[in-house]
Design a protein around this motif. Sequence first.
Motif, mmCIF file in Angstrom:
data_model
loop_
_atom_site.group_PDB
_atom_site.id
_atom_site.type_symbol
_atom_site.label_atom_id
_atom_site.label_comp_id
_atom_site.label_asym_id
_atom_site.label_seq_id
_atom_site.Cartn_x
_atom_site.Cartn_y
_atom_site.Cartn_z
ATOM 1 N N ARG B 261 42.102 31.214 42.494
ATOM 2 C CA ARG B 261 42.681 32.516 43.083
ATOM 3 C C ARG B 261 44.049 32.468 42.773
ATOM 4 O O ARG B 261 44.839 31.623 43.116
ATOM 5 C CB ARG B 261 42.431 32.929 44.632
ATOM 6 C CG ARG B 261 42.817 34.261 45.149
ATOM 7 C CD ARG B 261 42.451 34.370 46.392
ATOM 8 N NE ARG B 261 43.540 33.402 47.003
ATOM 9 C CZ ARG B 261 43.295 33.288 48.358
ATOM 10 N NH1 ARG B 261 42.484 34.090 49.229
ATOM 11 N NH2 ARG B 261 44.357 32.735 48.863
ATOM 12 N N SER B 263 47.774 34.553 43.560
ATOM 13 C CA SER B 263 48.459 35.462 44.426
ATOM 14 C C SER B 263 49.832 35.595 44.067
ATOM 15 O O SER B 263 50.673 34.748 44.186
ATOM 16 C CB SER B 263 48.326 35.151 45.968
ATOM 17 O OG SER B 263 46.879 34.841 46.282
ATOM 18 N N ASP B 302 51.201 42.867 47.772
ATOM 19 C CA ASP B 302 50.751 41.527 47.316
ATOM 20 C C ASP B 302 49.455 41.683 46.328
ATOM 21 O O ASP B 302 48.613 42.569 46.923
ATOM 22 C CB ASP B 302 50.223 40.472 48.441
ATOM 23 C CG ASP B 302 51.369 40.263 49.489
ATOM 24 O OD1 ASP B 302 52.615 40.229 49.035
ATOM 25 O OD2 ASP B 302 50.934 39.899 50.454
ATOM 26 N N SER B 304 46.449 39.869 44.326
ATOM 27 C CA SER B 304 45.667 38.856 44.183
ATOM 28 C C SER B 304 44.615 38.758 43.076
ATOM 29 O O SER B 304 44.088 40.055 43.055
ATOM 30 C CB SER B 304 45.012 38.043 45.442
ATOM 31 O OG SER B 304 45.917 37.931 46.415
ATOM 32 N N THR B 306 41.393 36.796 40.531
ATOM 33 C CA THR B 306 40.790 35.511 40.027
ATOM 34 C C THR B 306 40.856 35.333 38.623
ATOM 35 O O THR B 306 40.724 36.126 37.863
ATOM 36 C CB THR B 306 39.300 35.104 40.638
ATOM 37 O OG1 THR B 306 38.605 36.311 40.088
ATOM 38 C CG2 THR B 306 39.177 35.155 42.043
ATOM 39 N N CYS B 333 48.702 29.772 43.977
ATOM 40 C CA CYS B 333 47.294 29.325 43.108
ATOM 41 C C CYS B 333 46.278 28.694 44.238
ATOM 42 O O CYS B 333 46.854 27.252 44.772
ATOM 43 C CB CYS B 333 47.779 28.717 41.938
ATOM 44 S SG CYS B 333 46.324 28.142 41.239
#
Lengths: 402, 402
Positions: B261, B263, B302, B304, B306, B333
């Motif tokens: 993930r 961000s 923000d 995020s 994957t 990360c």
Amino acid sequence: MLIVKKFGGTSVGDKERIFNAAKRCMEDYKNGHDVVVVLSAMGKTTDVLLEQARDINPKASKRELDMLLTVGEQTSAALMAMALGSLGVPAISLNGFQVPMQTTAVYGSARLRRIGCERIRHELEARKIVVVTGFQGVNKYGDYTTLGRGGSDTTAVALAAVLHADTCEIFTDVDGVYTADPRIVKTARKLDEITYDEMLDLATAGAGVLHNRSVEMAKKYGVQLVVRSSLNDSPGTVVKEEVNVERMLISGVALDKKAARISVLGVKDEPGIAFRLFHLLAKRQINVDIILQSIGREGTKDISFTVDEEEADTVVELLEKNKENITAQSVQCKKDVAKLSIVGAGMMSNPGVAAKMFEALYSARININMISTSEIRVTVLVDEKDGEKAMNVCHEAFGLAE
Amino acid sequence: MLIVKKFGGTSVGDKERIFNAAKRCMEDYKNGHDVVVVLSAMGKTTDVLLEQARDINPKASKRELDMLLTVGEQTSAALMAMALGSLGVPAISLNGFQVPMQTTAVYGSARLRRIGCERIRHELEARKIVVVTGFQGVNKYGDYTTLGRGGSDTTAVALAAVLHADTCEIFTDVDGVYTADPRIVKTARKLDEITYDEMLDLATAGAGVLHNRSVEMAKKYGVQLVVRSSLNDSPGTVVKEEVNVERMLISGVALDKKAARISVLGVKDEPGIAFRLFHLLAKRQINVDIILQSIGREGTKDISFTVDEEEADTVVELLEKNKENITAQSVQCKKDVAKLSIVGAGMMSNPGVAAKMFEALYSARININMISTSEIRVTVLVDEKDGEKAMNVCHEAFGLAE
């Protein structure tokens, strides 16, 4: 200049050797020359692949064997292009399909028919080193073929011919062509020059440096060959039409331990027997070397000849099967024999060379089984145990030592 | 019937497995069917070749990498043809050049453009089994290309499509498609049938049986796929447009531990930021999966998302370099995450499936980081340590056990 450089399997056997070969190519490239590199498969790759095939099918079709074997050169060619790339030299690898190297249809022992130059010229013009897979081609069915033994040398010479290259360098693990195998004759000397014909007779006589097919082709198209070491900068041996220096009587001695003598005893003394016998062998593509015919007992005769040791069993089996047809009483095979040859263009204008050879062998108490001669070669068959000694005495008798 | 059979690397990993695969082909052939076999490289061959290349030039050109990699399938194809030959079945191997499998020009991740059927049809009419190299093709420059991950499956499906094959069997080391990975979920059950769409979502969600490109192609051209074991005669799983049985709500659970993930924190809350961010990744051909956008502090937000774990470092580096452009305050990360997906065509007509999944995870005290849904799939991001437990509780909650 356009230079074709050929590296054999041991010369690209591992990463270090690949880079070593790549650097030799880079030098010529940096000096402004166009460079075409022809490669064999790395180290023992071809043997490993053959073993793998035999394990799966001992009677695998030759078409599929060629399909398998061609991956060997493709691997080394791709890795060489990568090595050149990492040295900062633009390079591209091309296989038998891509050049294309068109061949006859026979799998396993195809002959080159036509080579396309367009792609290679295009890549050379783009200032790339062109890395070509040796040994392989493509036939009219669009299938891979291989050129048989010494195939990569033939690929290199053929490319040099069609591209009108200025020189074709064959890199190997020896410094050049020697007056005799240095592992057997300690005083053997490297030759600076040798003629195509001498090289051809030496190759046929068992000196393993160059395959005779590639020398034949070089002679036919006037390609200047240089046999050099991939491990050092020694200038090697130049193979060409005429050599300038005052000629030695003999330029080299070759020993072939892989010969076998077949004797067909008690065949009828009537016309056509020899024809029938050798026609049988020719149909199976078996090469026969020295032939000797002698009178036997009671209206019969004996025929002896030499073949490659590997083919001896096949030959015996074939002749036993056809015993009646060739009217033979028995077939014998002797494998512990060796062929010793002396080769030299100087021989033509100097009678007595053969006699000198026989004298040297006689002085060393070495028995001669069979004799065969050509214009520039004398070959004798001796017992295998005498082979190396015979090579040494001949080398000395003709003053070939350093 | 015309049957295309594809065997992966482990299914032709050694002599025994090659013969095992050859016998499966022979059965169909002896029953009068036409058989085309598509092969991957044996075992770990491709990895070994890549390692060899990396050792020589870590930045080797993709063209030369493809030139190198294609030898893998050519080797297995030639050996398979030999194995069939030794079983008494006439067979011929064809590589990407010979079929030909024409592709786009992109080395390393080419797409199939056009497949020539003439030679294959000709060989099938001569009652031969045709063995085709998977994964590879040839582009308009006459160079080898490879199709990227899952390429051999794609080759098989494409051949089945253009040859109008009756079925395309994908042989692998599992019995078929399971409701979950049997190594993680002990009660996982093999599915008899599954739709293209479900298979596609399962593949994307990390179930490694089939690559989604091949499933997409099968769906597009209506090729019936069968996923079977190369080790036993189990009938496997049929992948097709519609499945006949009364549908389960969910057909499978998939877990992908190779997710990371990323961000991007504190980006300005203004139009175009997300576009700039994901355009950067798209240009580098980086696939982004779940995306989540949340409100940050003081007029910022923000973002995020994957990505594949392997690409995480590249992504972070890329975003750090473009921090100003995307107005980000920081980039984070997290690699110890896993994606858990439930997939099922039954979901479309049954609301509450997602809720049921969340409930199951809540009962097991598993925290959900991110959520993403499609028509027939729900995916959640959980901590990697919770992944296998999460898979088991979902498998049980939807009654997928045997």
